[in-house]
Enzyme design. Structure first.
Site, mmCIF file in Angstrom:
data_model
loop_
_atom_site.group_PDB
_atom_site.id
_atom_site.type_symbol
_atom_site.label_atom_id
_atom_site.label_comp_id
_atom_site.label_asym_id
_atom_site.label_seq_id
_atom_site.Cartn_x
_atom_site.Cartn_y
_atom_site.Cartn_z
ATOM 1 N N HIS A 115 9.741 -1.343 -0.623
ATOM 2 C CA HIS A 115 8.466 -1.656 0.075
ATOM 3 C C HIS A 115 7.326 -1.742 -0.943
ATOM 4 O O HIS A 115 6.799 -0.720 -1.382
ATOM 5 C CB HIS A 115 8.159 -0.569 1.114
ATOM 6 N N HIS A 117 3.581 -3.980 -2.143
ATOM 7 C CA HIS A 117 2.542 -4.997 -1.947
ATOM 8 C C HIS A 117 2.153 -5.496 -3.331
ATOM 9 O O HIS A 117 1.569 -4.749 -4.121
ATOM 10 C CB HIS A 117 1.323 -4.399 -1.247
ATOM 11 N N LYS A 142 9.093 -8.706 8.787
ATOM 12 C CA LYS A 142 8.221 -7.539 8.909
ATOM 13 C C LYS A 142 7.418 -7.594 10.188
ATOM 14 O O LYS A 142 6.734 -8.587 10.463
ATOM 15 C CB LYS A 142 7.270 -7.501 7.692
ATOM 16 N N HIS A 184 6.262 -1.689 10.704
ATOM 17 C CA HIS A 184 5.106 -0.810 10.515
ATOM 18 C C HIS A 184 4.941 -0.113 11.861
ATOM 19 O O HIS A 184 4.390 -0.683 12.800
ATOM 20 C CB HIS A 184 3.845 -1.601 10.130
ATOM 21 N N HIS A 189 7.788 3.472 5.575
ATOM 22 C CA HIS A 189 6.857 4.561 5.234
ATOM 23 C C HIS A 189 6.693 5.601 6.344
ATOM 24 O O HIS A 189 5.601 5.812 6.862
ATOM 25 C CB HIS A 189 5.487 4.017 4.802
ATOM 26 N N ASP A 214 5.473 1.688 -0.954
ATOM 27 C CA ASP A 214 4.283 1.171 -0.277
ATOM 28 C C ASP A 214 3.100 1.121 -1.244
ATOM 29 O O ASP A 214 1.962 1.354 -0.842
ATOM 30 C CB ASP A 214 3.949 2.001 0.974
HETATM 31 C C1 NCD Z 1 -1.016 -1.587 3.093
HETATM 32 C C2 NCD Z 1 -1.824 -2.680 2.385
HETATM 33 O O1 NCD Z 1 -2.860 -2.360 1.803
HETATM 34 O O2 NCD Z 1 -1.402 -3.836 2.406
HETATM 35 N N1 NCD Z 1 -1.845 -0.427 3.267
HETATM 36 C C3 NCD Z 1 -1.407 0.842 3.485
HETATM 37 O O3 NCD Z 1 -2.237 1.707 3.708
HETATM 38 N N2 NCD Z 1 -0.146 1.158 3.431
HETATM 39 C C4 NCD Z 1 -0.471 -2.103 4.384
HETATM 40 C C5 NCD Z 1 0.600 -1.234 4.990
HETATM 41 O O4 NCD Z 1 1.708 -1.144 4.476
HETATM 42 O O5 NCD Z 1 0.312 -0.613 6.008
HETATM 43 ZN ZN ZN Z 2 2.981 -1.353 3.110
#
Ligand code: NCD
Ligand code: ZN
Length: 362
Positions: free
Chosen positions: A31, A33, A117, A154, A192, A265
């Site tokens: 996971h 970003h 997702k 999520h 998460h 995450d």
């Molecule tokens: C994530 C993001 O910033 O893209 N933020 C987070 O708090 N985890 C999005 C997500 O996974 O919820």
């Molecule tokens: Zn995330």
């Protein structure tokens, strides 16, 4: 996996000798970003230093909702990789109210993406295009079930009357458990996870269900957001919960149950976007996620279980072979993480200012 307490006779006098070290198969991050543009170029090398593969979240703006968008995003990620890095991005499709079963299947069979997702609309950063009504997603989920494509969730209720600390448990009870009953062959990852309730749902539906667990939810509880003042860099979604949930997560991650696996995450946001009147959610791990996991497993006396959590369980869930190669972690203090420079701004890294007890040996 090998676990050693080396004598390290040739260590220079000014570097402490490692007390414990562990060599594990190269791990994956299920996971991440990575964002796009300049931030992508800055954060990708840090992920690639630690992990062989990563499931890349599709919550760009606009989100990755089509096969073409996923292929183009993957190409941008590969172009941003430093020379010599062999990181493999595994792409995902962002589900909306208008996603079709045909597009989902096309992307899966062409290997453009390996999972879809589910963001309940408005649940988190860039989730406003997400799904407003799970019932309307039934044809898509039926197709995913048929082709063996996992759903990544999520898992938070978006009902504004639900207390933010209860949103995960409410989603499990009101949305996910009924969905699991409606789609009895669908593979699902609870992303998460932050609560004892979510862990129990995952256990009850394994092995077709799994969950990722982040370093921060293993290390902080909700008080960390308010330690001596408001701490925006400890704010993420799902928000950290009470201590008893954190302890349950540590038990799950380190307990040897194959349904739990590594997913950081890591969610980079510029400092200005975090330290604002309405700061955004997300904790960024830079290059230190694996070291955080090693610390947690060491503290729990479970270093021998780190490899399965980091390198085997997620791969097995997704039907992939474990990576070749290995990485060695040592109990060797490392300098505190520094913010990542963006020129005009910077990104604060989790555990800024703290000396980390574990390092990756290079
Ligand atoms: C994530 C993001 O910033 O893209 N933020 C987070 O708090 N985890 C999005 C997500 O996974 O919820
Ligand atoms: Zn995330």
């Amino acid at each position: 996996m090998t676990l050693d307490s080396p004598a390290a006779p040739s260590t220079p006098a000014d570097t402490p000798s490692p007390r414990r070290q562990i060599t594990i198969r190269r791990p994956d991050d299920w996971h991440i970003h990575l964002r796009d543009g300049e931030i992508l170029r800055k954060v990708l090398p840090l992920t690639a230093m630690q992990f062989a593969r990563g499931i890349v979240m599709p919550n760009l703006s606009p989100p990755v909702t089509t096969v073409e968008a996923a292929l183009a995003y993957r190409a941008r990620i590969l172009a941003a990789l430093p020379a010599g890095a062999d990181f493999v991005p595994l792409m995902t499709c962002y589900l909306t109210d208008t996603t079709t079963p045909e597009e989902i299947e096309r992307g899966f069979s062409e290997r453009a993406w390996i999972a879809a997702k589910l963001y309940p609309a408005g649940a988190t950063t860039n989730a406003h295009h997400g799904v407003t009504d799970l019932n309307r997603l039934a044809p898509v989920l039926e197709r995913m079930e048929r082709i063996g494509m996992p759903l990544l969730t999520h898992g938070e209720s978006t009902d504004p009357t639900v207390d933010i600390f209860d949103r995960e448990a409410r989603f499990m009870e009101e949305s996910l458990v009924p969905l699991l009953a409606r789609h009895q062959g669908l593979k699902i990852v609870a992303e998460h996870v932050t609560t004892a309730e979510a862990l129990d749902v995952v256990r009850a539906h394994a092995p077709r269900m799994g969950a990722t667990i982040t370093p921060h939810h293993l290390m902080i509880n909700r008080s960390a957001m308010f330690q001596g003042g408001l701490r925006p860099h400890h704010y993420c979604l799902p928000v950290a919960k009470r201590e008893h949930h954190r302890l349950a997560l540590r038990k799950a991650a380190t307990g040897g149950e194959t349904c739990f696996f590594l997913g950081t995450d890591t969610a980079p946001h510029p400092r200005r976007a975090k330290e604002a009147a309405c700061g955004c959610a997300g904790i960024f791990h830079g290059a230190i996620a694996l070291q955080c996991y090693a610390q947690v497993f060491a503290e729990e006396g479970a270093l021998d279980r780190l490899e399965a959590f980091a390198a085997f369980n997620g791969a097995r869930f997704h039907g992939l072979a474990p990576n070749e190669g290995s990485v060695t972690l040592a109990e060797l203090p490392a300098d505190p993480p520094q913010p990542l420079d963006l020129g005009e701004d910077e990104i604060v890294v989790f555990r800024e200012g703290e000396t980390l007890p574990w390092s990756i040996l290079r």
